[in-house]
Design an enzyme around this catalytic site. Structure first.
Site, PDB file in Angstrom:
ATOM      1  N   SER A 103       1.087  -1.112   0.132  1.00  0.00           N
ATOM      2  CA  SER A 103      -0.094  -0.271   0.025  1.00  0.00           C
ATOM      3  C   SER A 103       0.408   1.286   0.167  1.00  0.00           C
ATOM      4  O   SER A 103       1.402   1.370   0.046  1.00  0.00           O
ATOM      5  CB  SER A 103      -0.978  -0.105   1.204  1.00  0.00           C
ATOM      6  OG  SER A 103      -1.336   1.157   1.755  1.00  0.00           O
ATOM      7  N   TYR A 117      -2.270   0.058  10.489  1.00  0.00           N
ATOM      8  CA  TYR A 117      -2.336  -0.619   9.004  1.00  0.00           C
ATOM      9  C   TYR A 117      -0.784   0.503   8.194  1.00  0.00           C
ATOM     10  O   TYR A 117      -0.429  -0.946   7.613  1.00  0.00           O
ATOM     11  CB  TYR A 117      -3.715   0.683   8.010  1.00  0.00           C
ATOM     12  CG  TYR A 117      -3.543   0.024   6.161  1.00  0.00           C
ATOM     13  CD1 TYR A 117      -2.873   0.565   5.583  1.00  0.00           C
ATOM     14  CD2 TYR A 117      -4.379  -0.794   6.315  1.00  0.00           C
ATOM     15  CE1 TYR A 117      -3.479   0.370   4.855  1.00  0.00           C
ATOM     16  CE2 TYR A 117      -4.728  -1.330   5.164  1.00  0.00           C
ATOM     17  CZ  TYR A 117      -4.144  -0.296   3.921  1.00  0.00           C
ATOM     18  OH  TYR A 117      -4.137  -0.575   2.487  1.00  0.00           O
TER      19      TYR A 117
END
Ligand code: NAP
Ligand code: GCO
Length: 289
Positions: free
Chosen positions: A148, A161
């Site tokens: 990501s 995250y």
């Protein structure tokens, strides 16, 4: 020399995409099936697996699907045994399943932190560990992790995250280092901001009909001034799963419309009339903010 394009084919391969009832996982699986692979997938609850099976059937894909929580090693081992009995040894694993919780770190509970890290980082460890022995025996395999922008950058409210996706970048490099000798390649896809249920809370129109502030922000950071579409990622997913990428290992390939190369512009300068239309699949899937 062989027909070069055959190196991009997945014919005769079996691909396992985790969390692939919708979103990016469904897109990867569709691209793999259209490239010749057999598809197996899991999701966290039966209603999602059923939804996925229905979607795959509509696409003409005879997929095997079952409930399996990627954080539970016994469920994962059982899933692999049944999936391989149905569709043959798993040649390609995409560790796609993931969640995000957007909470200021000083307000985040340890339980919320742990849930994100368990699914986004420990899950890929457990699933990779389940397929590595077979790949080692066959001296061939592809493991592709879902990294990501948050594997490289931080931002407010996504501490768990970002920590998990940063760790996943290093797990990618470590699997490369430890198993490259068995002709196993482990790389990662690093998507930018893609229009899926996971990011929908960042795009939803404000009560007065105006753009979500984050929507305007991310377009000012993206040269293309648009969100990514799931189909934007399909080509890279096939490439990293195919023999064409056999000498690429331990890499995170960012597919972000240029975000990671661009300092950005004043969001106030954007002209919404020039924005490319958003295409968002899976509109029926609701997600928390
Ligand atoms: P998504 O729409 O939230 O789909 C993720 C899928 O994984 C869902 O089906 C989800 O089920 C499932 N899942 C969650 N926990 C699971 C578990 N414990 N075991 C098995 N399955 C589980 O996400 P997405 O946008 O398609 O993204 C897919 C992956 O790419 C994620 O790892 C995400 O972090 C990453 N990524 C996404 C973007 C983006 O902009 N969309 C960008 C970069 C990276 P539920 O419906 O129950 O949650
Ligand atoms: C967020 C978004 C991002 C995307 C993706 C970006 O809240 O910032 O959800 O984390 O999901 O990971 O690459």
């Amino acid at each position: 020399m062989e027909d070069f394009l055959q190196r991009f084919s997945l014919k005769g391969k079996t691909a396992w995409i985790t969390g692939a009832s919708y979103g990016l996982g469904l897109a990867y699986a569709t691209a793999y099936a259209q490239s010749g692979a057999k598809i197996v997938f899991n999701d966290i609850k039966q209603e999602l697996v059923d939804r996925g099976l229905e979607e795959y059937k509509k696409l003409g894909i005879d997929a095997y699907g079952a409930v399996c929580d990627v954080t539970k090693e016994d469920q994962v081992q059982e899933f692999v045994k049944k999936a391989e009995a149905e569709k043959g040894p798993i040649d390609i694993l995409v560790n796609n399943a993931g969640i995000i919780k957007r909470i200021p770190m000083h307000e985040m509970s340890v339980e919320d932190w742990q849930m994100v890290v368990d699914i986004d980082l420990t899950g890929p460890f457990i699933c990779s560990k389940a397929v590595l022995p077979g790949m080692m025996e066959r001296r061939s395999g592809k493991i592709i992790n879902a990294c990501s922008m948050m594997s490289e950058f931080g931002r407010e409210t996504v501490s768990a995250y970002a920590a998990a996706k940063g760790g996943l970048k290093m797990l990618t490099r470590n699997i490369c280092s430890e198993y490259g000798q068995y002709n196993i390649q482990c790389n990662a896809i690093g998507p930018g901001y893609i229009a899926t249920p996971q990011t929908r809370p960042l795009r939803e129109k404000q009560p007065d009909g105006s753009m979500h502030p984050f929507d305007r922000f991310i377009r000012s950071k993206t040269p293309a001034q648009r969100w990514g579409r799931t189909e934007d990622l399909m080509g890279l997913a096939v490439f990293l799963a195919s023999p064409a990428s056999d000498f690429i290992n331990g890499q995170v390939v960012y597919i972000d419309g240029g975000i990671s190369a661009y300092i950005g512009q004043d969001p106030g300068n954007l002209d919404p009339s020039k924005f490319a239309d958003e295409i968002e699949d899976d509109a029926d899937v609701k997600k928390e903010g």
